[in-house]
Motif scaffolding. Structure first.
Motif, PDB file in Angstrom:
ATOM      1  N   TRP A   7       0.494  -1.022  -0.292  1.00  0.00           N
ATOM      2  CA  TRP A   7      -0.076   0.410   0.019  1.00  0.00           C
ATOM      3  C   TRP A   7       0.786   1.311   0.284  1.00  0.00           C
ATOM      4  O   TRP A   7       2.117   0.872   0.672  1.00  0.00           O
ATOM      5  N   PRO A  64      -9.741  -4.085   4.272  1.00  0.00           N
ATOM      6  CA  PRO A  64      -8.885  -5.105   4.334  1.00  0.00           C
ATOM      7  C   PRO A  64      -9.268  -5.974   3.294  1.00  0.00           C
ATOM      8  O   PRO A  64     -10.355  -4.976   1.867  1.00  0.00           O
ATOM      9  N   PRO A  65      -8.079  -6.661   1.968  1.00  0.00           N
ATOM     10  CA  PRO A  65      -6.701  -7.073   2.925  1.00  0.00           C
ATOM     11  C   PRO A  65      -6.101  -6.465   3.390  1.00  0.00           C
ATOM     12  O   PRO A  65      -5.488  -5.669   1.908  1.00  0.00           O
ATOM     13  N   LEU A  66      -4.937  -6.611   4.316  1.00  0.00           N
ATOM     14  CA  LEU A  66      -4.055  -6.236   4.462  1.00  0.00           C
ATOM     15  C   LEU A  66      -2.837  -6.694   3.358  1.00  0.00           C
ATOM     16  O   LEU A  66      -2.853  -7.214   2.457  1.00  0.00           O
ATOM     17  N   ARG A  87       1.341  -5.585  12.379  1.00  0.00           N
ATOM     18  CA  ARG A  87       0.973  -5.949  10.884  1.00  0.00           C
ATOM     19  C   ARG A  87       1.573  -6.256   9.820  1.00  0.00           C
ATOM     20  O   ARG A  87       0.753  -6.479   9.318  1.00  0.00           O
TER      21      ARG A  87
END
Length: 316
Positions: A7, A64-66, A87
């Motif tokens: 991301w 999500p999804p992460l 995370r």
């Protein structure tokens, strides 16, 4: 290998997106770009004061999804990325205004005056100016700007912000300085405004310089920005934007900085560093040319991130 999912988290500012994309692209990543939007009253509260950063933003920003890796740029993204750090791998660009230990990696410019074992320091802001992108843009724009005399000077114009002023009065002086250079040094001129440029300033530049033969982009049609960077023999850039100056010095062209009324300690440190490097000079209404090399640390810090995280860049 590189993470399958990554991301970029930024606020809705083109400069922040450009820095993060430039860094990610240099690492060989194909990230998902997500814009963070604070909710309710949190829009008016500094991110460092958010007790629960993940609850302070609209949920689609971190839905999500992460990802396996998150890259943030700026103050509000820093708070969110720090909250996500347990995370996933967490990288923040620019000074996060909090402890660097909250992140796996911090990439900060030297004018941020930030150091640490997980801090990588660059001489300029990160960006998307690469030799390949310049070559492509130069080919596209060569015929469109072929009518302009050589040497060709590209002019990058910013605008008023919280630290510097570029209004009609200041724009008028800049236009006269550029006109004097055109007439005195017989140079071609290509001018591009930014989204922050006051329309009154753009009108003054157009009315003063276009009759002398300058190309002044009216912000319609194809954006000539990368083409101008690629084809310029020299560049004049207003001193209000670290990003614009950083992109200019990543080219092979000498860069002159047009001073604006105002003050910023950080930008002052940034410009003095480049001046000491011999990479920039003040713009004084005349053409100047001196030997320079492109100055760009984006690829180097992206490669260092890959090394530290055990990634193998896709291009490697």
């Amino acid at each position: 290998m590189l993470p399958a999912r990554s991301w970029i988290l930024t606020e809705d500012y083109a400069g922040m997106r450009s820095q993060a994309l430039g860094f990610a692209e240099a690492a060989g990543l194909t990230p998902e770009l997500r814009t963070l939007r604070p909710r309710g009253l949190w829009r008016h509260v500094p991110a460092a004061w958010w007790p629960r950063p993940l609850a302070a933003i609209a949920p689609e920003g971190i839905a999500p999804p992460l990802a396996e890796l998150v890259i943030g740029c700026g103050g509000k993204p820093a708070a969110v990325v720090a909250a996500l750090a347990p995370r996933m791998r967490a990288v923040i660009l620019q000074n996060p205004r909090m402890s660097p230990r909250k992140f796996d990696l911090v990439v900060a410019a030297r004018h941020d005056e930030l150091t640490g074992p997980n801090v990588l320091v660059t001489r300029t802001a990160l960006h998307r100016v690469t030799p390949a992108r310049l070559a492509e843009a130069g080919t596209l724009w060569a015929s469109r700007l072929a009518h302009l005399p050589r040497p060709l000077v590209a002019v990058l114009v910013g605008g008023t912000n919280g630290r510097f002023r570029l209004d009609a009065e200041v724009g008028g002086r800049l236009a006269q300085d550029l006109a004097r250079m055109m007439q005195g040094d017989r140079v071609g001129l290509a001018v591009t405004p930014s989204r922050r440029t006051d329309p009154a300033v753009l009108r003054i530049l157009r009315d003063t310089l276009a009759p002398l033969g300058a190309f002044v982009w009216d912000m319609t049609g194809d954006n000539p920005y990368f083409g101008m960077l690629a084809l310029a023999d020299a560049i004049v850039v207003t001193g209000d934007s670290v990003s614009m100056v950083s992109e200019a010095v990543a080219t092979p062209a000498p860069v002159m900085v047009a001073e604006l009324p105002g003050r910023s300690r950080r930008i002052g440190l940034f410009l003095r560093g480049l001046l000491a490097d011999g990479r920039i000079r003040p713009f004084e209404g005349a053409f100047a040319h001196w030997p320079v090399e492109p100055l760009d640390d984006t690829a180097a810090v992206a490669a260092e991130m890959c090394r530290r995280f055990g990634y193998t860049p896709a291009t490697g």
